[in-house]
Design an enzyme around this catalytic site. Structure first.
Site, PDB file in Angstrom:
ATOM      1  N   HIS A 133      23.020 -44.212  -2.399  1.00 52.10           N
ATOM      2  CA  HIS A 133      22.657 -45.378  -2.336  1.00 52.10           C
ATOM      3  C   HIS A 133      22.056 -46.977  -2.993  1.00 52.10           C
ATOM      4  O   HIS A 133      22.738 -47.362  -3.089  1.00 52.10           O
ATOM      5  CB  HIS A 133      21.826 -45.662  -0.857  1.00 52.10           C
TER       6      HIS A 133
ATOM      7  N   GLY B 293      30.581 -44.970  -0.547  1.00 47.64           N
ATOM      8  CA  GLY B 293      30.499 -43.789  -1.662  1.00 47.64           C
ATOM      9  C   GLY B 293      31.648 -42.672  -1.407  1.00 47.64           C
ATOM     10  O   GLY B 293      32.205 -42.715  -0.349  1.00 47.64           O
TER      11      GLY B 293
ATOM     12  N   GLN C 258      35.957 -41.064   5.327  1.00 49.52           N
ATOM     13  CA  GLN C 258      34.952 -41.457   5.895  1.00 49.52           C
ATOM     14  C   GLN C 258      35.896 -43.141   5.152  1.00 49.52           C
ATOM     15  O   GLN C 258      35.921 -44.577   6.105  1.00 49.52           O
ATOM     16  CB  GLN C 258      33.661 -41.980   5.991  1.00 49.52           C
TER      17      GLN C 258
END
Length: 226
Positions: free
Chosen positions: A50, A196, A202
């Site tokens: 993150h 990421g 996703q």
């Protein structure tokens, strides 16, 4: 805790990171923002991956927004949403040190509103028996038993498209991902959004959704950092 960040002067005492829990308050602030906005959507419990996304977004945008929301729609029955790790204070400190301008961390009912809503139908827009057709009415509608009933379905990620997809074992997972990301895009109104490469499936689902629904957000896929 010491973090390095480019793209913003963090030495000023006047630097104030905004934290919003309501959509209304965030949108009021968003209307005052000038310049490109980058967003890093997260479910919190921030780690090095993150931090890498936040750094990249900080360098490429005038305004940086992080979202922290543990999305219940991504959890299948039997998966314990309540034990998902959370560290609100630690996450906010990380965001502050990395130069985030605003954190949007709504409670569940802001993203998935519960309950009923009233639909008003003026008399002139209805076709009823002439004895009552002149009367306006209110109809109380219920979205679903929990109140929220509108989701984004994507073909990308379904087991029918790829037997190795995460959707094979978690059939509602990508529906939950696509729904919450689209909602966050509608609220944040970013120029760019950062994800990421670790979550490759996703990323494909989100890229497909943005393309198919003409969402004006540039999807940036950053290398995996652990």
């Amino acid at each position: 805790m010491e973090l390095q960040v480019k793209g913003k002067d963090l030495s000023s005492d006047s630097l104030q990171m905004k934290v919003f829990e309501s959509i209304e308050d965030f949108r009021s602030w968003r209307e005052t923002v000038v310049g490109d906005v980058g967003v890093v959507p997260t479910m919190g419990y921030l780690h090095r991956g993150h931090e890498s996304l936040l750094r990249a977004a900080r360098e490429q945008n005038k305004i940086l927004v992080a979202t922290i929301f543990v999305n219940p729609a991504q959890f299948a029955p039997g998966e314990d949403l309540d034990v998902y790790p959370r560290d609100k204070e630690g996450d906010l400190e990380t965001c502050r040190l990395l130069g985030v301008d605003a954190v949007f961390m709504p409670p569940r009912d802001q993203i998935y509103p519960p309950g009923e809503f009233d639909l008003y139908i003026p008399a002139q827009n209805r076709c009823y028996h002439k004895a009552v057709s002149h009367l306006p009415i209110y109809i109380t509608l219920l979205y679903s038993p929990e109140g929220f009933g509108t989701y984004v379905e994507t073909e990308s990620g379904k087991s029918s498209q790829n037997s190795y997809s995460e959707g094979s074992s978690r059939p509602t997972f990508f529906r939950g991902v696509a729904t919450v990301v689209l909602k966050l895009f509608n609220i944040i109104q970013p120029k760019r959004a950062y994800f990421g490469r670790k979550d490759a499936q996703q990323c494909v689902v989100i890229q497909s959704m943005v393309r198919d629904l003409n969402v004006p957000v540039e999807i940036i896929i950053e290398p995996t950092v652990r």
